[in-house]
Design a protein around this motif. Structure first.
Motif, short mmCIF file in Angstrom:
data_model
loop_
_atom_site.label_atom_id
_atom_site.label_comp_id
_atom_site.label_asym_id
_atom_site.label_seq_id
_atom_site.Cartn_x
_atom_site.Cartn_y
_atom_site.Cartn_z
N GLN A 209 0.85 -1.19 0.00
CA GLN A 209 0.00 0.00 0.00
C GLN A 209 0.89 1.23 0.00
O GLN A 209 2.05 1.18 0.41
N GLY A 248 -5.14 1.83 4.97
CA GLY A 248 -5.93 2.11 3.78
C GLY A 248 -6.89 3.26 3.97
O GLY A 248 -7.08 4.10 3.07
N GLU A 252 -6.96 6.73 1.87
CA GLU A 252 -8.16 7.31 1.25
C GLU A 252 -8.32 8.79 1.62
O GLU A 252 -8.75 9.61 0.81
N TYR A 259 -4.06 5.55 -6.22
CA TYR A 259 -4.33 4.32 -5.48
C TYR A 259 -5.14 4.58 -4.20
O TYR A 259 -5.58 3.64 -3.54
N ARG A 260 -5.36 5.84 -3.87
CA ARG A 260 -6.13 6.14 -2.66
C ARG A 260 -7.55 5.57 -2.75
O ARG A 260 -8.15 5.22 -1.73
N VAL A 261 -8.10 5.48 -3.97
CA VAL A 261 -9.47 4.98 -4.12
C VAL A 261 -9.53 3.47 -3.87
O VAL A 261 -10.61 2.91 -3.74
N MET A 262 -8.36 2.81 -3.81
CA MET A 262 -8.29 1.38 -3.51
C MET A 262 -7.60 1.16 -2.17
O MET A 262 -6.91 0.18 -1.96
N LEU A 265 -3.88 0.34 -2.15
CA LEU A 265 -3.37 -1.00 -2.46
C LEU A 265 -2.84 -1.11 -3.89
O LEU A 265 -3.53 -0.79 -4.85
N HIS A 266 -1.62 -1.63 -4.00
CA HIS A 266 -1.03 -2.03 -5.27
C HIS A 266 -1.03 -3.55 -5.28
O HIS A 266 -0.34 -4.19 -4.48
N LYS A 267 -1.80 -4.15 -6.16
CA LYS A 267 -1.83 -5.61 -6.25
C LYS A 267 -0.46 -6.12 -6.69
O LYS A 267 0.39 -5.34 -7.10
#
Length: 352
Positions: A209, A248, A252, A259-262, A265-267
């Motif tokens: 993240q 997380g 946000e 990536y804040r909307v997820m 998280l970086h998969k």
């Protein structure tokens, strides 16, 4: 095109659920009487059934004398692109490709149906009744079902049964010729794994993240200093988080990167897709740890490591389930293509 079993019972509902998009296409659910010499010999398909054909339906193909209409084609297009309703129809840039795929599928299914008839395959009364009962369950009330029956079949229960029987016959033949032959044994799986080692080599990967502070482009020294200050304040909050969820939620709230909307998280990302300073930082961390502020170009970034997977060959047990699914899908598509080619070899097909 991805193989799937005949799904007319689902497709039949598409116009009913999508009045705004397909109102101009009255569904045609039965083919014209087969031409002399056609393999389609079921008495249910004789001229009496053809009277159910709506006058507004336009022929798009003839398969051994049986007519496929624009309604058949439209249903298949909506099955291929189920988001058509949200898009107010099929997007223009996708329409030619979807139409071509839909045309191939409805022709294929008609050939399969005719082959099932040629082999004198049958559907038991009990199976037909179960299928019809399942179909009825998709309607909320008897009145809704009767309205559908009237609009699609001029109120004829017999025509509905014939259409369901057709779909079941297609499924039965495909089960026999494709699905039952597409199983891959455990021995075949292991042999494929052993013979294709390169396929199972995976790169070193990180799942993590991030919280980033992004100064404006062409930032002044003062703006860069302000960004650094914001990042240090964010770091104090990030270090206080106790879980991925807490980190997380903070991402946000305060992160500037997309990536804040997820939740930041970086998969899983391969090391060769990450900046060197990110790789160096993550490699020195344990899962759950939060990094100090690192600078990537002008961005000030804080990382939280979730998982680190070293590179190397994946173990057989790790890939077994997905490998079986992939190999069976490949085999299924090959069998379906071979069946399609075989049925087309002696068929008379005209597209209009």
């Amino acid at each position: 095109m991805k193989f799937r079993f005949s799904s007319w019972v689902f497709l039949l509902l598409v116009p009913a659920l999508s009045h705004a998009q397909v109102a101009s296409h009255a569904p045609t659910v039965f083919k014209e009487a087969p031409a002399q010499g056609s393999v389609a010999g079921d008495s249910a398909q004789k001229p009496a059934a053809a009277s159910a054909q709506s006058a507004s339906a336009k022929p798009v193909a003839r398969v051994n004398g049986s007519i496929l209409t624009d309604a058949d084609l439209l249903r298949e297009e909506y099955a291929i692109f189920p988001y058509a309703r949200q898009h107010n129809g099929i997007p223009k840039d996708l329409a030619p490709q979807i139409r071509d795929g839909a045309m191939k599928m409805i022709i294929f299914e008609e050939l399969v149906y005719q082959e099932a008839q040629r082999r004198r395959m049958t559907i038991s009364s009990a199976k037909l009744q179960r299928a019809e009962a399942d179909f009825r369950k998709q309607f909320h009330t008897p009145g809704e079902f009767n309205a559908f029956l009237q609009s699609e079949f001029h109120g004829s229960q017999r025509l509905l049964e014939e259409k369901i029987r057709r779909s079941l016959l297609i499924d039965v033949l495909l089960e026999s010729e494709v699905e039952s032959k597409s199983t891959v044994s455990a021995a075949e799986l292991k042999a494929f794994y052993d013979q294709n080692p390169a396929r199972f080599e995976r790169p070193e990967m990180f799942t993590f993240q991030s919280i980033s502070v992004l100064p404006p482009a062409n930032a002044t020294a003062a703006q860069l200093k302000d960004g650094r200050t914001r990042a240090e304040n964010a770091l104090r909050q990030a270090k206080a988080t106790k879980s991925a969820e807490e980190f997380g939620l903070l991402a946000e709230k305060i992160s500037d990167d997309d990536y804040r909307v997820m939740m930041g998280l970086h998969k899983p990302v391969a090391v060769d897709e990450l900046p060197p300073q990110v790789v160096k930082t993550l490699a020195a961390m344990q899962p759950g740890q939060v990094s100090d502020v690192i600078q990537v170009d002008q961005a000030y970034t804080i990382l939280r490591l979730q998982e680190h997977k070293p590179g190397g060959k994946a173990k057989f047990e790790e890939v077994k389930a997905k490998l079986q699914k992939d190999l069976e899908e490949t085999k299924r598509n090959q069998l379906r293509s071979a069946l399609d080619k075989r049925l087309r070899a002696n068929a008379k097909i005209e597209q209009m």
